[in-house]
Design an enzyme around this catalytic site. Sequence first.
Site, mmCIF file in Angstrom:
data_model
loop_
_atom_site.group_PDB
_atom_site.id
_atom_site.type_symbol
_atom_site.label_atom_id
_atom_site.label_comp_id
_atom_site.label_asym_id
_atom_site.label_seq_id
_atom_site.Cartn_x
_atom_site.Cartn_y
_atom_site.Cartn_z
ATOM 1 N N ARG A 74 0.857 -1.186 0.000
ATOM 2 C CA ARG A 74 0.000 0.000 0.000
ATOM 3 C C ARG A 74 0.890 1.231 0.000
ATOM 4 O O ARG A 74 1.918 1.256 0.667
ATOM 5 C CB ARG A 74 -0.866 0.041 1.258
ATOM 6 C CG ARG A 74 -2.050 -0.883 1.255
ATOM 7 C CD ARG A 74 -2.932 -0.648 2.476
ATOM 8 N NE ARG A 74 -2.270 -0.963 3.717
ATOM 9 C CZ ARG A 74 -1.793 -0.071 4.565
ATOM 10 N NH1 ARG A 74 -1.916 1.231 4.322
ATOM 11 N NH2 ARG A 74 -1.205 -0.437 5.678
ATOM 12 N N TYR A 202 -1.850 -3.612 -6.629
ATOM 13 C CA TYR A 202 -1.504 -4.306 -5.402
ATOM 14 C C TYR A 202 -2.508 -4.164 -4.267
ATOM 15 O O TYR A 202 -2.860 -3.043 -3.878
ATOM 16 C CB TYR A 202 -0.126 -3.830 -4.889
ATOM 17 C CG TYR A 202 0.371 -4.801 -3.877
ATOM 18 C CD1 TYR A 202 1.008 -5.964 -4.284
ATOM 19 C CD2 TYR A 202 0.103 -4.639 -2.536
ATOM 20 C CE1 TYR A 202 1.383 -6.917 -3.371
ATOM 21 C CE2 TYR A 202 0.468 -5.585 -1.610
ATOM 22 C CZ TYR A 202 1.113 -6.722 -2.034
ATOM 23 O OH TYR A 202 1.466 -7.671 -1.123
ATOM 24 N N LYS A 211 -9.357 -1.669 2.472
ATOM 25 C CA LYS A 211 -9.011 -0.467 3.237
ATOM 26 C C LYS A 211 -9.796 0.742 2.721
ATOM 27 O O LYS A 211 -10.212 1.595 3.494
ATOM 28 C CB LYS A 211 -7.511 -0.203 3.137
ATOM 29 C CG LYS A 211 -6.648 -1.375 3.554
ATOM 30 C CD LYS A 211 -6.861 -1.748 4.987
ATOM 31 C CE LYS A 211 -5.870 -2.814 5.420
ATOM 32 N NZ LYS A 211 -6.050 -3.207 6.816
ATOM 33 N N ARG A 371 1.917 -11.894 0.121
ATOM 34 C CA ARG A 371 0.580 -12.096 0.706
ATOM 35 C C ARG A 371 -0.071 -13.395 0.250
ATOM 36 O O ARG A 371 0.275 -13.930 -0.799
ATOM 37 C CB ARG A 371 -0.334 -10.943 0.270
ATOM 38 C CG ARG A 371 0.091 -9.579 0.771
ATOM 39 C CD ARG A 371 -0.355 -9.382 2.185
ATOM 40 N NE ARG A 371 0.072 -8.102 2.724
ATOM 41 C CZ ARG A 371 -0.591 -7.447 3.679
ATOM 42 N NH1 ARG A 371 -1.700 -7.940 4.182
ATOM 43 N NH2 ARG A 371 -0.136 -6.312 4.158
HETATM 44 C C1 OXD Z 1 -2.685 -3.696 6.532
HETATM 45 C C2 OXD Z 1 -3.322 -4.851 5.873
HETATM 46 O O1 OXD Z 1 -1.800 -3.097 5.938
HETATM 47 O O2 OXD Z 1 -4.171 -5.475 6.524
HETATM 48 O O3 OXD Z 1 -3.067 -3.371 7.666
HETATM 49 O O4 OXD Z 1 -3.023 -5.147 4.709
HETATM 50 MN MN MN Z 2 -4.872 -4.419 8.202
#
Ligand code: OXD
Ligand code: MN
Length: 601
Positions: A74, A202, A211, A371
Amino acid sequence: MNESELNRNRILSDWVNDVARFTKPDRIHWCDGSEAENAELIKRMLADGTLETLNPQTHPQSYLHRSHPSDVARTEHLTFICSYYQADAGPTNNWMSPAEAHEKVWPLFNGAMKGRTLYVVPYLMGPASSPHSKVGVEITDSPYVVTNMRIMTRMGKVALDRLGASGDFVKGLHSLGDLSPERRFICHFPQTKEIWSIGSGYGGNALLSKKCFALRIASTQARNEGWLAEHMLILGLEDPSGNVTYVAAAFPSACGKTNLAMLIAPATQAGYKVWTVGDDIAWLYPGHDGRLWAINPENGFFGVAPGTNAETNPNAMATISRNTIFTNTAVTADRQPWWEGLGQAPAGLIDWRGEPYDTASGQPAAHPNARFTAPAVQCPNISPHFDDGQGVPISAIIFGGRRASLVPLVYQAFDWEHGVLVGAMLSSETTAAATGKTGVLRRDPMAMLPFCGYNMGNYLGHWLDMGERLGRPPAIFNVNWFRRGPNREFLWPGYGENLRVLRWIVERAAGKGHTVETPVGYVPTADAIDTKGLDISEATMQDLLHIDPAGWEHEIRDVQAYLEKFGNRLPAELPQQLQKMHQRLQGAARQRTARSVASSV
Ligand code: OXD
Ligand code: MN
């Protein structure tokens, strides 16, 4: 799937057509979320190299994806809240005015989908039967995003059925663009419930349900509608008599949230069992009974692979044994996904970039943020209430961070207001492994710093208001699994043994359990936490629970300076709570002095 078969919502089809006119895709595909559709997408991604097959014996129906090497996490610095006024985004968010976003970001979508398919992904956040679930629609030109969304959300027809003819859905527009960080933006428009994301494929940048919607947009909706959208796991702790108590817990990243959510009781704790409801996000509502109830809006886990193994998280290992998409892990010669934490690097390993792995390089083979995306129902201890529309009643809220000193293993807030301060004080520190020194302390109120869609001063005020709506609010706690001793060794064993601390929390939430009152909060007495079978001395337990008055005075000043940046958006109760804590510390110091004078005469 043909649009008219699937969708009769004019507002939605008008939006899709508008976007298509501008982004100019070759094709439009309305996703129904079916098995057949998914199989077709996977077939195409295998053919063009977007996905690679993994070993069908060890990892059936599982695939590896390698993202662009500049697109691996992120990107908080490219993430914007586009509220009309900057003050509404607050000092902890990047802000871009909606006008600037239209000028600077919108043109990047012009023709961005040429040569690609535009996928329309309707999805539901929350159980199909829940009155609290909400609809989102993501338009994306990434089939990888579609297959991930199918795991992470309830996708397709179920969402369109829920939407009906209504225009009440979160519009998410995503395009890979040219994947250049210079042309990468993740913009949120809380007032119009829109998300634009371009230039990244991503995770949290591209799976807009997570998010972007379930935290940033939903936190704003929650404030307006009287509920909470939080960065919290949800678990149920079953005791030997079969009673299950639910808790929600907020931790910043790298503090073991998924491990706690999926904890397996160690042999010494026979009769206890943890049920997983969620590992990342909780939507919490006041119930008619005065309690706070929680649903997990997600349908899958998007977890960090490195460090996950049969010791740290056996339930996660079982969850990801099939039907899982791995992103940026390494792969073994016999095509099993591999990451640091799974033992010694085997010969013939291919690293996350697709190159033969050189053990001498000193670099990890898997990207540290590699991930897995796996269906929640595959978790062996998934709660029977995972899909329950009403959710689960929350008896305790836990905040936690990584602190080498000061913060005790566990303490309980005196009441809801004090608990809001405890959450506002949440912070976590990094350790500079090279020098072994304690690193930077990042203040991260309620672990929401990167995820709150509006001014965090108002957010803390909303938390205080919520307490007033709850006749029977959950008890609030803080935990710190990471306190260290004089040789920098961890004092508490962590992982499965954290269950012992959860037991005390649950006892306290039921009005039981032994405590001492300290200026900071209620701390367990040295014997209140079961240490049977642990190699941990009474002195270590005392160290773990110790309150250092001078250290806490320093912490109060630090928190005060941090909270001041919210100016007049900060509710007055928080500085007042800090002041009360300072007075309690002073009162305790006066008592200590009086005692030592008395004992010396
Ligand atoms: C974070 C996630 O960055 O859950 O908190 O991916
Ligand atoms: Mn998270």
